[in-house]
Scaffold this motif. Structure first.
Motif, short mmCIF file in Angstrom:
data_model
loop_
_atom_site.label_atom_id
_atom_site.label_comp_id
_atom_site.label_asym_id
_atom_site.label_seq_id
_atom_site.Cartn_x
_atom_site.Cartn_y
_atom_site.Cartn_z
N MET A 1 -3.21 2.80 6.12
CA MET A 1 -3.96 1.70 5.51
C MET A 1 -5.25 2.21 4.89
O MET A 1 -5.93 3.08 5.44
N VAL A 2 -5.60 1.65 3.72
CA VAL A 2 -6.88 1.92 3.08
C VAL A 2 -7.59 0.60 2.82
O VAL A 2 -7.04 -0.29 2.16
N PRO A 3 -8.80 0.41 3.37
CA PRO A 3 -9.56 -0.80 3.09
C PRO A 3 -10.47 -0.62 1.88
O PRO A 3 -11.32 0.27 1.87
N LEU A 4 -10.30 -1.44 0.86
CA LEU A 4 -11.20 -1.45 -0.29
C LEU A 4 -12.12 -2.66 -0.11
O LEU A 4 -11.94 -3.71 -0.72
N LEU A 5 -13.11 -2.50 0.75
CA LEU A 5 -13.99 -3.62 1.11
C LEU A 5 -15.34 -3.43 0.41
O LEU A 5 -15.54 -3.93 -0.67
N SER A 6 -16.25 -2.70 1.03
CA SER A 6 -17.50 -2.36 0.35
C SER A 6 -17.28 -1.02 -0.32
O SER A 6 -17.31 0.03 0.34
N LEU A 7 -17.05 -1.04 -1.62
CA LEU A 7 -16.72 0.20 -2.31
C LEU A 7 -17.86 1.20 -2.18
O LEU A 7 -19.02 0.89 -2.40
N GLY A 8 -17.50 2.41 -1.82
CA GLY A 8 -18.49 3.45 -1.66
C GLY A 8 -18.95 3.63 -0.23
O GLY A 8 -19.69 4.56 0.06
N THR A 9 -18.51 2.73 0.67
CA THR A 9 -18.86 2.90 2.07
C THR A 9 -18.30 4.23 2.57
O THR A 9 -17.12 4.53 2.39
N GLY A 10 -19.14 5.04 3.18
CA GLY A 10 -18.71 6.35 3.64
C GLY A 10 -19.02 7.46 2.66
O GLY A 10 -18.90 8.64 3.00
N LEU B 1 -6.16 -3.18 1.71
CA LEU B 1 -6.98 -4.37 1.91
C LEU B 1 -8.00 -4.43 0.78
O LEU B 1 -8.76 -3.48 0.57
N ILE B 2 -8.03 -5.55 0.06
CA ILE B 2 -8.85 -5.65 -1.15
C ILE B 2 -9.80 -6.83 -1.05
O ILE B 2 -9.38 -7.95 -0.77
N ASP B 3 -11.08 -6.58 -1.31
CA ASP B 3 -12.08 -7.64 -1.28
C ASP B 3 -12.77 -7.71 -2.64
O ASP B 3 -13.73 -7.00 -2.90
#
Length: 246
Positions: free
Chosen positions: A89-98, A169-171
């Protein structure tokens, strides 16, 4: 709980999940006993997403959509209930987090890939495609802190989608970049959809829910107010908003 078993027909299972947050900081010097009220964001929410489905989550701001995605991603833990996911799984939530602003674009991609479980050889093998997709070939050795917000978002987006996970996961990120990049992003998601990847999609763009999603839910008051076919759920949402105007 992430489970890599292929026995389930579901990719995501959310079972009786609730989440509450304190409205004040417990550790504040101004806090007094009984002065930390809780707010219930999600209340006994249950649904499942089948493998290969694109699943939409809609509702007004502050209703718990992003919180739900963060729990599926494992960033938050539910106060009660259980969440199971099946596959990478890859979460695309807050882009650039990490991402680290002191590292170059190239080094950030390698670092992020390792966080997601790839070996150095695997992620460096993807590096060229990621940088090319993000349209940042001239800036691969530039520190991220010198990037515009749009450039950093493109890099994060390109890194995540090139990794080719089972579940995404896309936000609210199909609006990343200019119109040409948005078109390229949309085409990529259609390829994921055709490849039977599982996508859980939070958005305010109701047209995207109708055109892209196989199923959807409407969150309201911490609960699922409507679920099923996207057109039905969108109409229920619009009806709810119209009723509030009268």
């Amino acid at each position: 709980m992430r489970n890599y078993s292929n026995h389930s027909e579901n990719a995501v299972e959310v079972d009786s999940v609730s989440k509450r947050f304190h409205t004040k900081d417990r550790d504040s010097i101004f806090s007094r006993p009984g002065n930390n009220p809780e707010i219930t964001i999600l209340d006994n929410v249950s649904f499942s997403v089948k493998k290969g489905e694109m699943f939409g989550v809609i509702g007004r701001n502050g209703i718990g959509k992003t919180t739900l995605l963060r729990m599926i991603a494992g960033i938050y833990k539910p106060d009660s209930g259980q969440i199971n996911t099946y596959g990478s799984m890859v979460p695309l939530l807050s882009l650039g987090t990490g991402f680290n602003p002191e590292l170059s674009a190239r080094d950030n991609v390698i670092f992020y890939g390792k966080i997601l479980g790839f070996s150095h050889k695997e992620i460096t093998g993807m590096l060229g495609e990621i940088i090319e997709f993000a349209e940042l070939e001239k800036f691969k050795d530039t520190k991220l802190k010198k990037f515009s917000t749009g450039m950093a978002m493109r890099l994060a987006f390109a890194t995540a989608i090139q990794i080719n996970p089972d579940i995404i996961l896309i936000d609210e990120i199909l609006t990343v970049g200019d119109q040409l990049f948005q078109k390229k992003s949309y085409d990529t998601f259609m390829k994921f959809k055709e490849a039977k990847k599982t996508i859980v999609f939070v958005t305010h763009d109701l047209n995207s829910v109708n055109s892209l999603c196989d199923k959807a839910i409407l969150l309201e008051g911490g609960k699922i107010a409507s679920d099923g076919q996207p057109s039905k759920v969108v109409n229920d949402y619009l009806g709810m908003l119209d009723a509030e105007k009268t």
